[in-house]
Scaffold this motif. Structure first.
Motif, mmCIF file in Angstrom:
data_model
loop_
_atom_site.group_PDB
_atom_site.id
_atom_site.type_symbol
_atom_site.label_atom_id
_atom_site.label_comp_id
_atom_site.label_asym_id
_atom_site.label_seq_id
_atom_site.Cartn_x
_atom_site.Cartn_y
_atom_site.Cartn_z
ATOM 1 N N LEU A 262 0.825 -1.206 0.000
ATOM 2 C CA LEU A 262 0.000 0.000 0.000
ATOM 3 C C LEU A 262 0.860 1.257 0.000
ATOM 4 C CD1 LEU A 262 -2.811 -1.075 2.508
ATOM 5 C CD2 LEU A 262 -2.977 -0.889 0.009
ATOM 6 N N ALA A 263 1.985 1.201 0.707
ATOM 7 C CA ALA A 263 2.892 2.353 0.725
ATOM 8 C C ALA A 263 3.498 2.579 -0.651
ATOM 9 C CB ALA A 263 3.983 2.138 1.770
ATOM 10 N N VAL A 264 3.872 1.499 -1.342
ATOM 11 C CA VAL A 264 4.394 1.618 -2.706
ATOM 12 C C VAL A 264 3.334 2.213 -3.629
ATOM 13 C CG1 VAL A 264 5.173 0.315 -4.724
ATOM 14 C CG2 VAL A 264 6.073 -0.240 -2.459
ATOM 15 N N ALA A 265 2.098 1.729 -3.506
ATOM 16 C CA ALA A 265 1.007 2.245 -4.343
ATOM 17 C C ALA A 265 0.800 3.736 -4.121
ATOM 18 C CB ALA A 265 -0.282 1.481 -4.053
ATOM 19 N N ALA A 266 0.875 4.172 -2.860
ATOM 20 C CA ALA A 266 0.659 5.588 -2.550
ATOM 21 C C ALA A 266 1.765 6.455 -3.138
ATOM 22 C CB ALA A 266 0.581 5.776 -1.035
ATOM 23 N N ARG A 267 3.018 6.010 -2.992
ATOM 24 C CA ARG A 267 4.130 6.812 -3.506
ATOM 25 C C ARG A 267 4.129 6.831 -5.033
ATOM 26 N NH1 ARG A 267 9.752 5.849 -1.494
ATOM 27 N NH2 ARG A 267 9.931 7.962 -2.320
ATOM 28 N N ALA A 268 3.908 5.666 -5.640
ATOM 29 C CA ALA A 268 3.852 5.626 -7.099
ATOM 30 C C ALA A 268 2.659 6.415 -7.612
ATOM 31 C CB ALA A 268 3.780 4.175 -7.577
ATOM 32 N N GLY A 269 1.534 6.340 -6.904
ATOM 33 C CA GLY A 269 0.333 7.052 -7.316
ATOM 34 C C GLY A 269 0.542 8.550 -7.397
ATOM 35 N N ARG A 270 1.263 9.090 -6.427
ATOM 36 C CA ARG A 270 1.530 10.537 -6.463
ATOM 37 C C ARG A 270 2.350 10.911 -7.697
ATOM 38 N NH1 ARG A 270 1.917 9.676 -0.774
ATOM 39 N NH2 ARG A 270 4.178 9.342 -0.852
ATOM 40 N N THR A 287 8.841 -4.912 -2.920
ATOM 41 C CA THR A 287 8.444 -3.504 -2.797
ATOM 42 C C THR A 287 9.025 -2.677 -3.942
ATOM 43 O OG1 THR A 287 10.325 -3.072 -1.323
ATOM 44 C CG2 THR A 287 8.206 -3.614 -0.288
ATOM 45 N N LYS A 288 9.317 -3.333 -5.060
ATOM 46 C CA LYS A 288 9.896 -2.651 -6.207
ATOM 47 C C LYS A 288 8.947 -2.703 -7.401
ATOM 48 C CE LYS A 288 13.865 -2.015 -4.084
ATOM 49 N NZ LYS A 288 14.309 -0.671 -3.627
ATOM 50 N N VAL A 289 8.692 -1.568 -8.002
ATOM 51 C CA VAL A 289 7.879 -1.505 -9.220
ATOM 52 C C VAL A 289 8.776 -1.840 -10.402
ATOM 53 C CG1 VAL A 289 6.430 -0.063 -10.684
ATOM 54 C CG2 VAL A 289 6.408 0.276 -8.209
ATOM 55 N N VAL A 290 8.457 -2.927 -11.096
ATOM 56 C CA VAL A 290 9.294 -3.340 -12.219
ATOM 57 C C VAL A 290 8.739 -2.850 -13.554
ATOM 58 C CG1 VAL A 290 10.282 -5.316 -11.042
ATOM 59 C CG2 VAL A 290 8.156 -5.601 -12.308
ATOM 60 N N GLU A 291 7.441 -2.576 -13.619
ATOM 61 C CA GLU A 291 6.858 -2.008 -14.831
ATOM 62 C C GLU A 291 5.632 -1.184 -14.472
ATOM 63 O OE1 GLU A 291 6.194 -4.245 -18.356
ATOM 64 O OE2 GLU A 291 7.974 -5.503 -18.092
ATOM 65 N N ALA A 292 5.379 -0.154 -15.287
ATOM 66 C CA ALA A 292 4.169 0.657 -15.156
ATOM 67 C C ALA A 292 3.418 0.589 -16.480
ATOM 68 C CB ALA A 292 4.523 2.108 -14.820
ATOM 69 N N ASN A 293 2.248 -0.037 -16.467
ATOM 70 C CA ASN A 293 1.460 -0.257 -17.683
ATOM 71 C C ASN A 293 0.365 0.799 -17.765
ATOM 72 O OD1 ASN A 293 2.432 -3.221 -18.448
ATOM 73 N ND2 ASN A 293 2.144 -3.136 -16.234
ATOM 74 N N VAL A 294 0.519 1.738 -18.691
ATOM 75 C CA VAL A 294 -0.404 2.866 -18.739
ATOM 76 C C VAL A 294 -1.306 2.854 -19.968
ATOM 77 C CG1 VAL A 294 1.213 4.289 -17.431
ATOM 78 C CG2 VAL A 294 1.212 4.426 -19.912
ATOM 79 N N TYR A 295 -1.125 1.902 -20.860
ATOM 80 C CA TYR A 295 -1.956 1.875 -22.063
ATOM 81 C C TYR A 295 -3.250 1.099 -21.846
ATOM 82 C CZ TYR A 295 1.125 4.358 -25.263
ATOM 83 O OH TYR A 295 1.838 5.330 -25.903
ATOM 84 N N ALA A 296 -3.174 -0.154 -21.492
ATOM 85 C CA ALA A 296 -4.406 -0.945 -21.328
ATOM 86 C C ALA A 296 -4.219 -1.944 -20.190
ATOM 87 C CB ALA A 296 -4.773 -1.658 -22.623
ATOM 88 N N PRO A 297 -4.017 -1.457 -18.972
ATOM 89 C CA PRO A 297 -3.779 -2.389 -17.865
ATOM 90 C C PRO A 297 -4.976 -3.297 -17.618
ATOM 91 C CG PRO A 297 -4.181 -0.170 -17.026
ATOM 92 C CD PRO A 297 -4.030 -0.053 -18.514
#
Length: 332
Positions: A262-270, A287-297
């Motif tokens: 949840l902490a990762v989601a909050a920081r990445a969300g900002r 606790t590491k984001v390896v990819e951010a899918n912004v087209y069609a998650p």
């Protein structure tokens, strides 16, 4: 409100996809929902963005997709009162030209008063895995991007356990390699393959990857949540493979997000909100984001089934509310 969903190919939708579930939900609410492929967009003589759409019907995924295939094609001008949902995947289909033109045409639609999600300027920045650099450095693994074999090898030498090599512009787990600390006899061939037509991304292996990754759906800068359930799904690798992508044998499981997630989601969300990204699928290992899918998650249909709540309906709620807020804030 009129909704246009832009996909790779309007006739290539699958019943189990999140995009299909979104289309069914829009129709269920009585909205005019048209579907257009990236090659079905254009400009009219007045310079306005237009889309040749098929209109789906039916209250199930199978019925909706069948109706799309049977539908006639009509042309609509995109402007004020239109919500455009971009649900494309530039890494599939081999039509990079169409996706590049799509972003320009969606800027025109936005300038004409349509609300476009995700924003085309944000999508242009997020076209490849380089978008990961927009997230805080301490919530992503050590990462290098290069086409120089010597530079890639030097990075691998600094990884005490393993490393992962992948194409900068790839999808569905294709051409992703795990390199052990002692290296691989095929390393020169792997690097040659990954750099032949682009850059290679090298990441330090996150040990928790043996348990798979967690897909988290971030909407408006926060984890999508319904009745206390977060829209999260763990994807577990298949036998004999470290990749957890469903298309290469991974399977989805229920995941209750920990306080650390949840902490990762909050920081990445900002960071995502600051970058203009309204909806994103984060792939998190440990606790590491390896990819951010912004087209069609995707992943919402699995999450809904596991938790017994309607994440797709909640996402559509957020889409419609965001569009109404944008129009309300626009000077008349």
């Amino acid at each position: 409100m009129r909704v246009t969903v832009v996909v790779n190919d309007a006739l290539g939708m699958k019943d189990g996809q999140t995009t299909t579930a979104i289309g069914v939900e829009l129709v269920r609410r009585g909205l005019d929902c048209g579907v257009a492929g990236v090659a079905d967009l254009g400009l009219d003589e007045q310079g306005r963005a237009v889309a040749s759409v098929r209109v789906g019907a039916g209250d199930t995924a199978a019925a909706w997709n069948h109706s799309l295939r049977a539908s006639g094609v009509s042309t609509r001008t995109l402007g004020a009162g239109d919500l455009v949902l971009l649900r494309t995947n530039p890494g599939r289909g081999g039509r990079a030209w169409a996706h590049a033109v799509m972003l320009e045409l969606m800027r025109a639609a936005r300038d004409q008063g349509a609300v476009v999600l995700n924003d085309p300027d944000a999508l242009a920045r997020a076209r490849t895995k380089l978008f990961l650099r927009e997230l805080p450095v301490d919530i992503r693994p050590r990462t290098l991007v290069s086409r120089a074999p010597a530079t890639i090898r030097a990075f691998l030498d600094t990884c005490p356990s393993c490393a992962v090599l992948k194409p900068l512009d790839g999808t569905q787990g294709r051409d992703v390699f795990r390199i052990p600390p002692e290296g691989s006899v095929n390393l020169p061939q792997i690097v040659d393959l990954l750099t032949r037509e682009g850059h290679c991304m090298a990441q330090a292996f996150v040990p928790e990857a043996t348990r798979g990754d967690v897909r988290m759906i971030i909407v408006g800068g926060a984890l999508l949540t319904v009745d206390g359930f977060g829209a999260t799904v763990r994807r577990v690798p298949g036998a004999g493979d470290f990749r957890s992508n469903v298309h290469v044998g991974g399977r989805a499981q229920l995941e209750t997000p920990s306080p650390e997630l949840l902490a990762v989601a909050a920081r990445a969300g900002r960071a995502l909100r600051q970058a203009g990204v309204f909806v994103c699928g984060l792939d998190v290992i440990g606790t590491k984001v390896v990819e951010a899918n912004v087209y069609a998650p995707g992943g919402l249909t699995d999450a809904s089934a596991f938790c017994g709540v309607d994440f797709v309906g909640a996402l559509v709620d957020r889409f419609l509310a965001h569009a109404e807020a944008c129009w309300a804030a626009t000077p008349r």
